[in-house]
Design an enzyme around this catalytic site. Sequence first.
Site, PDB file in Angstrom:
ATOM      1  N   VAL A   1      -2.055  -0.937  -3.886  1.00 42.82           N
ATOM      2  CA  VAL A   1      -3.069  -0.162  -3.168  1.00 42.82           C
ATOM      3  C   VAL A   1      -2.604   1.288  -3.110  1.00 42.82           C
ATOM      4  O   VAL A   1      -1.557   1.587  -2.531  1.00 42.82           O
ATOM      5  CB  VAL A   1      -3.297  -0.722  -1.759  1.00 42.82           C
ATOM      6  CG1 VAL A   1      -4.342   0.100  -1.015  1.00 42.82           C
ATOM      7  CG2 VAL A   1      -3.740  -2.190  -1.835  1.00 42.82           C
TER       8      VAL A   1
ATOM      9  N   GLY B   1       3.051  -0.062  -2.386  1.00 44.10           N
ATOM     10  CA  GLY B   1       2.563  -0.338  -3.730  1.00 44.10           C
ATOM     11  C   GLY B   1       3.582   0.058  -4.782  1.00 44.10           C
ATOM     12  O   GLY B   1       3.763  -0.630  -5.794  1.00 44.10           O
TER      13      GLY B   1
ATOM     14  N   ASP C   1       0.840  -1.190   0.000  1.00 46.18           N
ATOM     15  CA  ASP C   1       0.000   0.000   0.000  1.00 46.18           C
ATOM     16  C   ASP C   1       0.877   1.242   0.000  1.00 46.18           C
ATOM     17  O   ASP C   1       1.905   1.291   0.667  1.00 46.18           O
ATOM     18  CB  ASP C   1      -0.948   0.005   1.210  1.00 46.18           C
ATOM     19  CG  ASP C   1      -0.230   0.057   2.544  1.00 46.18           C
ATOM     20  OD1 ASP C   1      -0.250   1.122   3.198  1.00 46.18           O
ATOM     21  OD2 ASP C   1       0.363  -0.967   2.954  1.00 46.18           O
ATOM     22  N   SER C   2       0.463   2.237  -0.775  1.00 44.14           N
ATOM     23  CA  SER C   2       1.150   3.520  -0.861  1.00 44.14           C
ATOM     24  C   SER C   2       2.591   3.306  -1.331  1.00 44.14           C
ATOM     25  O   SER C   2       2.807   2.782  -2.415  1.00 44.14           O
ATOM     26  CB  SER C   2       1.070   4.232   0.492  1.00 44.14           C
ATOM     27  OG  SER C   2       1.436   5.580   0.384  1.00 44.14           O
ATOM     28  N   ALA C   3       3.591   3.708  -0.540  1.00 42.60           N
ATOM     29  CA  ALA C   3       4.967   3.453  -0.942  1.00 42.60           C
ATOM     30  C   ALA C   3       5.223   1.969  -1.122  1.00 42.60           C
ATOM     31  O   ALA C   3       6.039   1.562  -1.953  1.00 42.60           O
ATOM     32  CB  ALA C   3       5.931   4.020   0.089  1.00 42.60           C
TER      33      ALA C   3
END
Length: 323
Positions: free
Chosen positions: A184, A160, A156-158
């Site tokens: 994500v 991802g 998720d985020s970084a």
Amino acid sequence: MPLHPQLQAQRAHRAAEGTPPLYELTLAQARAADLAAIRAGAGTGERVHQLAEETIPGPDGDLPVRVYRPDAVPGRPVLLYFFGGGWTLGSLDTGDAVCRSLANAAGCVTIAVGYRLAPENPFPAAVHDCYAALCWAAGNAARFGGDPARLAVAGDSAGGNLAAATTLLARDRGGPAIRHQVLVYPNTDHRADTPSARENTDPLLFNRHSVAWYWGHYLAGADGTDPLASPLRAADLGGLPQATVVTAEYDPLRDEGERYADRLRDAGVAVAARRYDGMAHGFFTMTGVLAEAREAHAWIAGRLRTALDAPACAPAPVAEGRP
């Protein structure tokens, strides 16, 4: 849609308390606040059949990993999970509840990777750590009941961003083969100038200033156009594993995540993408308070089960005690 009522309430609480944005804190303060916020939103994580703490060889020293087994059945698919936090915050603990949930729901041996953080270890350290963990998982999966022929990556985020970069490295280095990638709300372009980046400036939510703060720590003067930093800038996205992409309406990263999904499709990669309206960046970890977060976990788990041919597993009974 309007911002979800639960997220509106959290925003109002921050305003009333005068809570500063993470980017106005010291690194130590931001890391502690990030962990506290994620634990508050995640609630009590599910129990899994077995949890093991391991140390694996990395490109510049040992790395911690946490292995979650959903049951004792051998030959389960293997999911590597890279936590979020702008490459600067986050830890195995911030990703713990997500990994427990996905291990059970997707029926995967799930390996959380403790990659090195910036600014102490700027780009490309984290990418190479994640790739090293993928190689280790391929060589050691059977020890934990995993099938090295059925590998997936997620984050998720970084995280991802790191999952996407890891698929690029694995493709260009000839393996290990990855069957599926879950992204994500990923960062995909360090110079993204999109409507969502321009619209999301609220200091009480994750905003474009947050994004710039994280990129500054991560790149530390490095070339952000490198596809391993900005996967959206890769010249060729062909030959990458099929993808599941999640974005949130109130997120400066929304448009670049959706553009990455479009680029993957254009390159012939099978993609399923879903935007969660009314949600803000970070919602995916808030399974303790948001039904939408639980639904996102369920959707992703279903996608992984289909891609990896795996049945779901029930959470381990409480009577067995933690893991």
